[in-house]
Design a protein around this motif. Structure first.
Motif, mmCIF file in Angstrom:
data_model
loop_
_atom_site.group_PDB
_atom_site.id
_atom_site.type_symbol
_atom_site.label_atom_id
_atom_site.label_comp_id
_atom_site.label_asym_id
_atom_site.label_seq_id
_atom_site.Cartn_x
_atom_site.Cartn_y
_atom_site.Cartn_z
ATOM 1 N N MET A 55 14.477 33.812 -29.629
ATOM 2 C CA MET A 55 13.389 33.636 -30.588
ATOM 3 C C MET A 55 13.775 34.159 -31.966
ATOM 4 O O MET A 55 13.484 33.538 -32.990
ATOM 5 C CB MET A 55 12.136 34.372 -30.088
ATOM 6 C CG MET A 55 11.551 33.791 -28.812
ATOM 7 S SD MET A 55 10.291 34.876 -28.065
ATOM 8 C CE MET A 55 9.013 34.817 -29.346
ATOM 9 N N LEU A 56 14.450 35.323 -31.983
ATOM 10 C CA LEU A 56 14.840 35.920 -33.267
ATOM 11 C C LEU A 56 15.819 35.009 -33.999
ATOM 12 O O LEU A 56 15.802 34.923 -35.231
ATOM 13 C CB LEU A 56 15.473 37.301 -33.032
ATOM 14 C CG LEU A 56 14.522 38.384 -32.506
ATOM 15 C CD1 LEU A 56 15.291 39.665 -32.167
ATOM 16 C CD2 LEU A 56 13.416 38.682 -33.507
ATOM 17 N N ALA A 57 16.656 34.309 -33.235
ATOM 18 C CA ALA A 57 17.632 33.407 -33.852
ATOM 19 C C ALA A 57 16.954 32.150 -34.401
ATOM 20 O O ALA A 57 17.465 31.516 -35.325
ATOM 21 C CB ALA A 57 18.699 33.025 -32.827
ATOM 22 N N ALA A 58 15.774 31.811 -33.853
ATOM 23 C CA ALA A 58 15.124 30.554 -34.216
ATOM 24 C C ALA A 58 14.180 30.671 -35.408
ATOM 25 O O ALA A 58 13.810 29.656 -36.013
ATOM 26 C CB ALA A 58 14.365 30.000 -33.006
ATOM 27 N N GLY A 59 13.749 31.882 -35.756
ATOM 28 C CA GLY A 59 12.799 31.982 -36.858
ATOM 29 C C GLY A 59 12.298 33.392 -37.069
ATOM 30 O O GLY A 59 12.830 34.350 -36.507
ATOM 31 N N GLU A 60 11.211 33.497 -37.878
ATOM 32 C CA GLU A 60 10.725 34.799 -38.332
ATOM 33 C C GLU A 60 9.634 35.325 -37.397
ATOM 34 O O GLU A 60 8.494 34.853 -37.425
ATOM 35 C CB GLU A 60 10.202 34.614 -39.763
ATOM 36 C CG GLU A 60 9.910 35.892 -40.497
ATOM 37 C CD GLU A 60 9.338 35.571 -41.886
ATOM 38 O OE1 GLU A 60 9.848 34.661 -42.580
ATOM 39 O OE2 GLU A 60 8.346 36.237 -42.260
ATOM 40 N N VAL A 61 9.988 36.318 -36.594
ATOM 41 C CA VAL A 61 9.053 36.907 -35.637
ATOM 42 C C VAL A 61 8.451 38.176 -36.247
ATOM 43 O O VAL A 61 9.187 39.045 -36.712
ATOM 44 C CB VAL A 61 9.787 37.256 -34.314
ATOM 45 C CG1 VAL A 61 8.819 37.901 -33.320
ATOM 46 C CG2 VAL A 61 10.423 36.004 -33.712
ATOM 47 N N HIS A 62 7.125 38.285 -36.256
ATOM 48 C CA HIS A 62 6.470 39.466 -36.845
ATOM 49 C C HIS A 62 6.070 40.508 -35.804
ATOM 50 O O HIS A 62 6.235 41.700 -36.025
ATOM 51 C CB HIS A 62 5.246 39.037 -37.660
ATOM 52 C CG HIS A 62 5.600 38.260 -38.888
ATOM 53 N ND1 HIS A 62 4.700 37.537 -39.626
ATOM 54 C CD2 HIS A 62 6.801 38.081 -39.511
ATOM 55 C CE1 HIS A 62 5.308 36.957 -40.652
ATOM 56 N NE2 HIS A 62 6.589 37.267 -40.593
ATOM 57 N N CYS A 63 5.470 40.059 -34.689
ATOM 58 C CA CYS A 63 5.029 40.991 -33.642
ATOM 59 C C CYS A 63 5.421 40.437 -32.281
ATOM 60 O O CYS A 63 5.364 39.233 -32.056
ATOM 61 C CB CYS A 63 3.497 41.138 -33.604
ATOM 62 S SG CYS A 63 2.681 41.400 -35.174
ATOM 63 N N LEU A 64 5.791 41.359 -31.390
ATOM 64 C CA LEU A 64 6.059 40.986 -29.996
ATOM 65 C C LEU A 64 5.398 42.019 -29.111
ATOM 66 O O LEU A 64 5.423 43.216 -29.411
ATOM 67 C CB LEU A 64 7.558 41.005 -29.701
ATOM 68 C CG LEU A 64 8.426 39.880 -30.244
ATOM 69 C CD1 LEU A 64 9.889 40.167 -29.891
ATOM 70 C CD2 LEU A 64 7.980 38.540 -29.677
ATOM 71 N N ARG A 65 4.833 41.568 -28.013
ATOM 72 C CA ARG A 65 4.246 42.526 -27.071
ATOM 73 C C ARG A 65 4.279 41.884 -25.694
ATOM 74 O O ARG A 65 3.953 40.699 -25.557
ATOM 75 C CB ARG A 65 2.789 42.794 -27.491
ATOM 76 C CG ARG A 65 2.251 44.097 -27.012
ATOM 77 C CD ARG A 65 2.047 45.033 -28.190
ATOM 78 N NE ARG A 65 1.865 46.390 -27.726
ATOM 79 C CZ ARG A 65 1.503 47.401 -28.509
ATOM 80 N NH1 ARG A 65 1.263 47.203 -29.794
ATOM 81 N NH2 ARG A 65 1.385 48.611 -28.035
ATOM 82 N N ASP A 66 4.666 42.649 -24.682
ATOM 83 C CA ASP A 66 4.569 42.088 -23.338
ATOM 84 C C ASP A 66 3.157 42.355 -22.829
ATOM 85 O O ASP A 66 2.603 43.431 -23.030
ATOM 86 C CB ASP A 66 5.657 42.605 -22.400
ATOM 87 C CG ASP A 66 5.701 44.119 -22.270
ATOM 88 O OD1 ASP A 66 5.185 44.815 -23.170
ATOM 89 O OD2 ASP A 66 6.241 44.603 -21.274
ATOM 90 N N ALA A 67 2.578 41.349 -22.200
ATOM 91 C CA ALA A 67 1.159 41.399 -21.850
ATOM 92 C C ALA A 67 0.979 41.996 -20.463
ATOM 93 O O ALA A 67 0.704 41.283 -19.514
ATOM 94 C CB ALA A 67 0.552 39.999 -21.939
ATOM 95 N N THR A 68 1.143 43.331 -20.351
ATOM 96 C CA THR A 68 1.021 43.995 -19.054
ATOM 97 C C THR A 68 -0.439 44.410 -18.814
ATOM 98 O O THR A 68 -1.317 43.561 -18.847
ATOM 99 C CB THR A 68 2.013 45.177 -18.963
ATOM 100 O OG1 THR A 68 1.751 46.075 -20.028
ATOM 101 C CG2 THR A 68 3.446 44.687 -19.081
#
Lengths: 356, 356
Positions: free
Chosen positions: A228-241
């Motif tokens: 994902m980081l290689a494909a574009g601009e990621v602002h927030c990530l969170r695993d939905a536990t």
């Protein structure tokens, strides 16, 4: 001794006075746990790093002259019951959970520690299988388990085995991901179907028989994040536990001071999970996942990131579900199938205890 | 799924077949725990870092271009019962214990994580006091608690609170300390009286009244280590926790392939600890400490290091107790008061359960 005695007095802050003792809800990933963190742990331990309140903490100081390579550090205890469930077990969960917390800060997971609290009477064979599963999960995730500790408690003071894993990862150069980075106009994605893990555990715990067996989605997500980081601009990530998609979206909305809107219809759900939730009166938005992430990305990157996710084994059913807004900051709104709107709150307390 | 099912079979190695289930002795720091680590954990997790088998693991890789500054990583779970005891509590222990594991590799402790497993029904006030004690201990030790996790288990599946702390430290430039570095001719020192912690916990647990209250020695030892490193050539350091002095000396003798001899009379003991051990039929050499270290140092540095230790608040009663020999490799021999010799074994299993 006198100073030791002094510090042993503690006055309960007003927001915590509803519950004089710990209840299951304090560990459920919802409002009660957030209150405990905010009013008990955070004031006591206060420091600049803890304030990040991310899935992992980024420790810039440690890499000195290399500002492009920072360490991330995280910890997670696992108390799931039962120890084995469709699609996984506590050992696999303990590795993937901590690997994913590092991945959610854009950090390549490198090293894990493993702390075991064993209950007297645990069959050695059960321990052996769990440790095998951890070793295999570590190999898949590309991490080394480099430190350990074993404690044993008397029968009736544990539940077979509890595992803590802590992890160190290396934040990849140039990556700036954090819960407060969502901006109005950003796009919200999920990496696949929601609620699989919670329903998988629940099904064996309650002896429920659904038409199809739901498997836990436990998986290590760093390689998906890298894609994902290689494909574009990621602002927030969170695993939905714990607390599921609803808890994650609420935390991000609050941390970034933005509103979040999403289409209920767009959230991928396995038919069996949907059916189980309907039967049990559960909302799948609040059910735990162990191999799914929620991403908030720049609008212009959304399609490219979605395509990259769908090409990855752990993102095949990824979907765009909503948008970040500049209205109703801190609140999450779902648009329902028939065109209505509803407020999606942080869960109050307990939904499904001991899911991870 | 098929590969997941495959890895869930496990064959118990021969040396572990005496006990089909976990017993208290598996967590007691003696031979049974060593067997569990050697035959179950180590083969599964095998990697170059885990092989160090130190109190903490040194991770050279992470600091890249700075070979003079390496990270150390460690983990420890705390299940002490009762939670409060003379001179300390589980929170203080959880901070000092992990700080000391880092210090024993010559690493300045920097960051800790804290993972809580709370039992339903724990008074919030008890949690508050423990967290306060952790915060205060962290301040004294100069570390920041930067990551946390909270889980809640049902009443009857815990014992109030279990705490895991994991820690990251920075190995000081030029420091080379490790359990395999003892050389024949080296001198063995202890930093003070032995057995205080174990007897302090035991006294409240069993409701024993001794003439004098024995206080736990829980303390953060990094500044003492720093003082010692400045004073001379230190080869091995170990904090004498579970299994006490006897376990530490045995581990060092085995890891360094050397013999160790010491004078029983030279081991500092508080009269109250000595009396309690006599009354209860315990050997103080096997009783846990939480603020004491064992050092093996170059002979020519011994007096200077001893003097430096005695000038430090946590080393006032430091003493030289013995020597490293080139005979009886792997074995520890005590010379008794009346001139006899006895073999000091690694404790077999359980002595005092849940002491830390």
């Amino acid at each position: 001794m006198s100073d030791k005695v002094d510090l042993l007095s503690w006055t309960c802050p007003v927001p915590l006075r509803h519950y004089p003792t710990i209840v299951m809800g304090h560990g459920a990933g919802g409002q009660m746990m957030a209150d405990l963190i905010r009013h008990l742990f955070a004031p006591a331990f206060a420091n600049e790093w803890l304030e990040q309140m991310g899935d992992a903490t980024v420790l810039a100081a440690l890499t000195g002259d290399r500002p492009d390579a920072q360490l991330a550090f995280t910890t997670d205890s696992f108390v799931v019951s039962p120890l084995f469930f469709p699609g996984g077990n506590i050992g696999e969960l303990a590795v993937n959970g901590t690997v994913n917390d590092l991945a959610m800060r854009g950090a390549r997971p490198l090293f894990l520690s493993a702390g075991f609290i064993l209950e007297e009477g645990l069959p050695l064979e059960t321990l052996g299988r769990i440790v095998q599963a951890m070793a295999e999960a570590a190999r898949r995730a590309g991490v080394a388990i480099v430190a350990g500790d074993t404690k044993v408690v008397q029968k009736g003071h544990g539940d077979g085995i509890y595992i803590n894993t802590s992890g160190i990862g290396l934040v990849q150069p140039g990556v700036k991901i954090g819960p407060s980075n969502a901006r109005p106009g950003d796009v919200v994605l999920v990496s696949g179907t929601m609620g699989d893990h919670g329903i998988a555990v629940l099904s064996v715990r309650e002896g429920l028989a659904f038409e199809t067996t739901v498997q836990s989605d436990t998986a290590p997500l760093y390689s998906l994040v890298e894609t994902m980081l290689a494909a574009g601009e990621v602002h927030c990530l969170r695993d939905a536990t714990r607390g599921g998609l609803a808890a994650v979206l609420n935390e991000l909305a609050v941390a970034s001071h933005v509103g979040i809107e999403f289409e209920e219809q767009s959230v991928p759900l396995k038919p069996a999970v949907s059916a189980a939730c309907e039967m049990l009166g559960l909302d799948p938005l609040y059910i735990a996942n162990e191999g799914k992430l929620v991403a908030i990305v720049a609008a212009q990157s959304a399609e490219a990131i979605l395509a990259a996710m769908r090409a990855h084994e752990y993102g095949r059913e990824a979907a765009i579900i909503g948008r970040v807004t500049d209205t109703h900051a801190g609140l999450v709104i779902a648009r329902t199938a028939i065109g209505g709107q509803r407020l999606v709150d942080l869960p109050a307390g307990e939904l499904l205890p001991r899911i991870c």
